[in-house]
Design a protein around this motif. Structure first.
Motif, PDB file in Angstrom:
ATOM      1  N   LEU A  43       0.987  -1.351   0.154  1.00 11.09           N
ATOM      2  CA  LEU A  43      -0.124  -0.376  -0.391  1.00 11.09           C
ATOM      3  C   LEU A  43       0.575   1.438   0.424  1.00 11.09           C
ATOM      4  O   LEU A  43       0.785   2.848  -0.338  1.00 11.09           O
ATOM      5  CB  LEU A  43      -0.893  -0.271   1.018  1.00 11.09           C
ATOM      6  N   HIS A  44       1.917   1.285   0.823  1.00  8.43           N
ATOM      7  CA  HIS A  44       2.894   2.353   0.390  1.00  8.43           C
ATOM      8  C   HIS A  44       4.292   2.317  -0.822  1.00  8.43           C
ATOM      9  O   HIS A  44       5.218   3.150  -0.288  1.00  8.43           O
ATOM     10  CB  HIS A  44       4.012   2.110   1.082  1.00  8.43           C
ATOM     11  N   GLY A  45       3.423   1.894  -2.014  1.00  8.69           N
ATOM     12  CA  GLY A  45       4.237   1.735  -3.037  1.00  8.69           C
ATOM     13  C   GLY A  45       5.796   1.055  -2.665  1.00  8.69           C
ATOM     14  O   GLY A  45       6.578   0.979  -3.322  1.00  8.69           O
ATOM     15  N   ARG A  46       5.601   0.187  -1.894  1.00  4.24           N
ATOM     16  CA  ARG A  46       6.989  -1.024  -1.320  1.00  4.24           C
ATOM     17  C   ARG A  46       7.364  -2.320  -2.047  1.00  4.24           C
ATOM     18  O   ARG A  46       5.914  -2.860  -1.998  1.00  4.24           O
ATOM     19  CB  ARG A  46       7.222  -1.014  -0.035  1.00  4.24           C
ATOM     20  N   GLU A  47       7.986  -2.702  -2.227  1.00  8.20           N
ATOM     21  CA  GLU A  47       8.466  -4.385  -2.722  1.00  8.20           C
ATOM     22  C   GLU A  47       7.735  -4.838  -1.744  1.00  8.20           C
ATOM     23  O   GLU A  47       8.069  -4.513  -0.402  1.00  8.20           O
ATOM     24  CB  GLU A  47       9.460  -4.246  -3.866  1.00  8.20           C
ATOM     25  N   SER A  48       7.221  -6.009  -1.944  1.00  9.22           N
ATOM     26  CA  SER A  48       7.508  -7.103  -0.394  1.00  9.22           C
ATOM     27  C   SER A  48       8.176  -8.414  -0.869  1.00  9.22           C
ATOM     28  O   SER A  48       7.637  -8.871  -2.449  1.00  9.22           O
ATOM     29  CB  SER A  48       4.998  -7.700  -0.119  1.00  9.22           C
ATOM     30  N   LEU A  49       8.318  -9.022   0.273  1.00  8.83           N
ATOM     31  CA  LEU A  49       9.445  -9.956  -0.112  1.00  8.83           C
ATOM     32  C   LEU A  49       8.550 -11.831  -0.274  1.00  8.83           C
ATOM     33  O   LEU A  49       8.813 -12.837  -0.490  1.00  8.83           O
ATOM     34  CB  LEU A  49      10.239 -10.629   1.226  1.00  8.83           C
ATOM     35  N   CYS A  50       6.944 -11.699   0.150  1.00 10.01           N
ATOM     36  CA  CYS A  50       5.700 -12.566   0.075  1.00 10.01           C
ATOM     37  C   CYS A  50       4.976 -12.517  -0.949  1.00 10.01           C
ATOM     38  O   CYS A  50       4.311 -12.994  -0.721  1.00 10.01           O
ATOM     39  CB  CYS A  50       5.757 -12.349   1.869  1.00 10.01           C
ATOM     40  N   ALA A  51       5.755 -11.431  -1.826  1.00  8.08           N
ATOM     41  CA  ALA A  51       4.756 -11.284  -2.798  1.00  8.08           C
ATOM     42  C   ALA A  51       4.230 -12.399  -3.684  1.00  8.08           C
ATOM     43  O   ALA A  51       5.779 -13.258  -4.409  1.00  8.08           O
ATOM     44  CB  ALA A  51       4.528 -10.491  -4.196  1.00  8.08           C
ATOM     45  N   VAL A  52       3.550 -13.019  -4.603  1.00  8.71           N
ATOM     46  CA  VAL A  52       2.755 -14.661  -4.674  1.00  8.71           C
ATOM     47  C   VAL A  52       3.125 -14.362  -6.329  1.00  8.71           C
ATOM     48  O   VAL A  52       3.680 -14.735  -7.767  1.00  8.71           O
ATOM     49  CB  VAL A  52       1.818 -15.499  -4.247  1.00  8.71           C
ATOM     50  N   VAL A  53       2.466 -13.214  -7.405  1.00  9.59           N
ATOM     51  CA  VAL A  53       2.141 -12.294  -8.049  1.00  9.59           C
ATOM     52  C   VAL A  53       2.467 -11.387  -8.194  1.00  9.59           C
ATOM     53  O   VAL A  53       2.298 -11.037  -7.002  1.00  9.59           O
ATOM     54  CB  VAL A  53       1.254 -13.305  -8.962  1.00  9.59           C
TER      55      VAL A  53
END
Length: 317
Positions: free
Chosen positions: A307-317
């Protein structure tokens, strides 16, 4: 930012979302009320679900302002990942947060199979003292077969090894230099049939896909040892339940521990519930207090990152 939580979420994660400035609407039964969910979805910046909410193209289109979907767990069979990717809606999963709890469930199931303490307690309370009947078996030197050799299977293997068990595994995507083979001493086998033939316990650790649906069925169940048990803490549908019931009735296998079923909740009149050798639990393998706190916190923080525009290490797609 507004977040809609449609299923059970530990309070830690809800409080973390609020602490980060999110407005959270939480209804742990909403995932079952499809029409109401579709009406509410357009008003939120993020959706957080568990395994019952069907996140398909219809819901994703309704959630037109949602920037991210959070999944309180690791199973993704209730989420249309392709539809989410096309709509540029990242899906966050609780990577490894409940792995230890699931691993301990598998160990508990094996110990229960060989040392049924609850039944012994009930028998003693009835005034009996049948030590011979409750003479059990050791897990030491028994063979555990892991179907799938990912993170949870690795943790099961470590604990089983500590009990003196031999551990084998089947996973066509694992190489000889992957951690579970190179570091834990799990012996890989080339086919599922070989694993079923050699194992005293078979523990399932694969996702439900077209390739894995009913991968344990009437054609390969008879390969198992007559005293062997199946443990499924992964997803319902990987083990063909009707075939399993028939195999248990014919004493081709000793029994099973099923934490996941094709139909959840299981109907009270289900034939599965009538077979004592098949032990059922309500999808709780990963549902310890510690695991759910980790899951809620991880998903909350990763949803906030997106939501804050940062990358997530837990993103699946």
């Amino acid at each position: 930012m507004k977040v809609l939580v449609t299923e059970l979420m530990w309070e830690d994660g809800i409080n973390e979302l609020k602490r980060q400035g999110c407005r959270v609407d939480y209804d742990q039964e909403l995932g079952r009320r499809r029409d109401e969910l579709l009406e509410l979805a357009p008003h939120y910046d993020a959706l957080i679900v568990r395994n019952e909410t069907q996140v398909d193209s219809v819901l994703l289109d309704a959630a037109k302002h949602a920037q991210v979907i959070g999944r309180l767990g690791v199973g993704l069979d209730n989420i249309d990942l392709k539809a989410a990717e096309v709509r540029n809606k990242p899906v966050i999963a609780a990577k490894h947060a409940n792995a230890t709890s699931v691993a301990e469930y598998v160990i508990a199931a094996m110990l229960d199979a060989y040392r049924p303490l609850i039944e012994a307690d009930a028998d003693v309370r009835k005034g009996r003292w049948d030590r011979r009947f409750f003479t059990g078996f050791e897990l030491n030197k028994r063979t555990l077969g892991l179907v799938g050799m990912g993170e949870i299977a690795q943790r099961v293997a470590t604990r089983a090894k500590a009990l003196g068990m031999d551990v084998i595994g089947y996973d066509p995507f694992v190489t000889p230099y992957d951690h579970i083979v190179a570091e834990t001493g799990v012996r890989p086998v080339e086919t599922l049939d070989t694993l079923l033939q050699e194992s005293d316990f078979v523990s399932v650790h694969v996702p439900l896909t077209r390739a894995t649906k009913h991968m344990i069925h009437k054609a390969n169940l008879p390969l198992m040892k007559r005293h062997a048990y199946i443990i499924n803490s992964a997803r319902g549908g990987i083990v063909q339940e009707q075939d399993l019931m028939e195999a248990v009735k014919r004493e081709q296998v000793a029994g099973a521990y099923l934490d996941v079923l094709e139909q959840e909740p299981v109907p009270s009149d289900s034939p599965l519930a009538q077979i004592e050798a098949i032990r059922l639990s309500p999808h709780i393998a990963g549902l310890t207090d510690e695991a759910q706190s980790r899951t809620a916190m991880l998903v909350a923080r990763e949803v906030i990152n997106v939501l804050h525009g940062r990358e997530s290490l837990c993103a699946v797609v």
